[in-house]
Design a protein around this motif. Structure first.
Motif, PDB file in Angstrom:
ATOM      1  N   PRO A 178       0.895  -1.034  -0.050  1.00 47.40           N
ATOM      2  CA  PRO A 178       0.134  -0.125  -0.099  1.00 47.40           C
ATOM      3  C   PRO A 178       0.955   1.265  -0.056  1.00 47.40           C
ATOM      4  O   PRO A 178       1.920   1.246   0.778  1.00 47.40           O
ATOM      5  CB  PRO A 178      -0.975  -0.193   1.400  1.00 47.40           C
ATOM      6  N   VAL A 179       0.334   2.266  -0.744  1.00 48.11           N
ATOM      7  CA  VAL A 179       0.985   3.523  -0.875  1.00 48.11           C
ATOM      8  C   VAL A 179       0.022   4.638  -0.856  1.00 48.11           C
ATOM      9  O   VAL A 179      -0.764   4.754  -1.493  1.00 48.11           O
ATOM     10  CB  VAL A 179       1.953   3.622  -2.040  1.00 48.11           C
ATOM     11  N   GLU A 180       0.401   5.623   0.230  1.00 51.08           N
ATOM     12  CA  GLU A 180      -0.538   6.701   0.153  1.00 51.08           C
ATOM     13  C   GLU A 180       0.309   7.958  -0.266  1.00 51.08           C
ATOM     14  O   GLU A 180       1.597   8.032  -0.327  1.00 51.08           O
ATOM     15  CB  GLU A 180      -0.943   7.012   1.404  1.00 51.08           C
ATOM     16  N   PRO A 234      -1.705 -11.523   1.211  1.00 57.18           N
ATOM     17  CA  PRO A 234      -0.312 -10.861   2.165  1.00 57.18           C
ATOM     18  C   PRO A 234      -0.435  -9.476   1.926  1.00 57.18           C
ATOM     19  O   PRO A 234      -0.444  -8.737   0.586  1.00 57.18           O
ATOM     20  CB  PRO A 234       0.485 -11.654   1.938  1.00 57.18           C
ATOM     21  N   ILE A 235      -0.277  -8.652   2.842  1.00 55.31           N
ATOM     22  CA  ILE A 235      -0.120  -7.307   2.808  1.00 55.31           C
ATOM     23  C   ILE A 235       1.671  -6.889   3.120  1.00 55.31           C
ATOM     24  O   ILE A 235       2.224  -7.148   4.228  1.00 55.31           O
ATOM     25  CB  ILE A 235      -0.777  -6.475   3.766  1.00 55.31           C
ATOM     26  N   GLY A 236       2.156  -6.086   2.169  1.00 59.66           N
ATOM     27  CA  GLY A 236       3.551  -5.900   2.605  1.00 59.66           C
ATOM     28  C   GLY A 236       3.852  -4.686   3.044  1.00 59.66           C
ATOM     29  O   GLY A 236       2.935  -3.817   3.507  1.00 59.66           O
ATOM     30  N   HIS A 237       5.095  -4.247   3.335  1.00 62.57           N
ATOM     31  CA  HIS A 237       5.495  -3.008   3.864  1.00 62.57           C
ATOM     32  C   HIS A 237       4.966  -1.919   2.930  1.00 62.57           C
ATOM     33  O   HIS A 237       4.992  -1.528   1.753  1.00 62.57           O
ATOM     34  CB  HIS A 237       7.099  -2.689   3.841  1.00 62.57           C
ATOM     35  N   GLY A 238       4.372  -0.831   3.462  1.00 59.36           N
ATOM     36  CA  GLY A 238       3.602   0.365   3.131  1.00 59.36           C
ATOM     37  C   GLY A 238       4.320   1.703   3.082  1.00 59.36           C
ATOM     38  O   GLY A 238       5.589   1.649   3.553  1.00 59.36           O
ATOM     39  N   ILE A 290      11.690   8.393   6.917  1.00 61.82           N
ATOM     40  CA  ILE A 290      11.221   8.226   8.277  1.00 61.82           C
ATOM     41  C   ILE A 290      10.324   7.107   8.336  1.00 61.82           C
ATOM     42  O   ILE A 290       9.342   6.844   7.820  1.00 61.82           O
ATOM     43  CB  ILE A 290      10.267   9.429   8.581  1.00 61.82           C
ATOM     44  N   LEU A 291      10.687   6.335   9.480  1.00 62.19           N
ATOM     45  CA  LEU A 291       9.989   5.198   9.869  1.00 62.19           C
ATOM     46  C   LEU A 291       8.772   5.550  10.640  1.00 62.19           C
ATOM     47  O   LEU A 291       8.829   6.004  11.917  1.00 62.19           O
ATOM     48  CB  LEU A 291      10.484   4.399  10.721  1.00 62.19           C
ATOM     49  N   VAL A 301       5.075   0.785   8.135  1.00 59.14           N
ATOM     50  CA  VAL A 301       4.910   2.068   7.058  1.00 59.14           C
ATOM     51  C   VAL A 301       6.102   2.974   7.257  1.00 59.14           C
ATOM     52  O   VAL A 301       6.397   3.392   8.316  1.00 59.14           O
ATOM     53  CB  VAL A 301       3.657   2.973   7.479  1.00 59.14           C
ATOM     54  N   ASP A 302       6.720   3.629   6.033  1.00 67.38           N
ATOM     55  CA  ASP A 302       7.703   4.644   6.111  1.00 67.38           C
ATOM     56  C   ASP A 302       7.019   5.840   5.421  1.00 67.38           C
ATOM     57  O   ASP A 302       6.288   5.714   4.461  1.00 67.38           O
ATOM     58  CB  ASP A 302       8.866   3.907   5.247  1.00 67.38           C
TER      59      ASP A 302
END
Length: 90
Positions: A36-38, A62-66, A76-77, A82-83
């Motif tokens: 996911p990306v915002e 499955p959901i990966g790192h967003g 920034i973490l 999510v980063d």
């Protein structure tokens, strides 16, 4: 999308919106995992109304790192998953 097409691959990129009208700007599917990306027009990641990607946790995929692409100066973490990603990195 250009990178996918340049490598003769079909991009699997989606937009998500649920019945409560909560949305995610981009869902990138890669190897059976959704990333996911915002995209935000702010650098104030701690005050923006970003609630995370909890609305897709119940999907069968499955959901990966967003990531949140925004006007921060450095990577920034925001949470374990999510980063905040500077728009300049693109």
């Amino acid at each position: 999308m250009k990178s996918y097409l340049h490598h003769s691959r079909s991009p699997r990129i989606y937009f998500y919106r649920d019945k409560e009208k909560r949305g995610i700007d981009l869902l990138i599917e890669e190897n059976g995992t959704l990333y996911p990306v915002e995209i935000k027009k702010s650098a104030a990641v701690h005050t923006m109304k970003f609630r995370g990607f909890s609305m897709i946790e119940n999907l069968d995929t499955p959901i990966g790192h967003g990531g949140v692409i925004c006007f921060v100066n450095t990577w920034i973490l925001l949470s374990d998953h999510v980063d905040a990603i500077p728009v300049g990195y693109l």
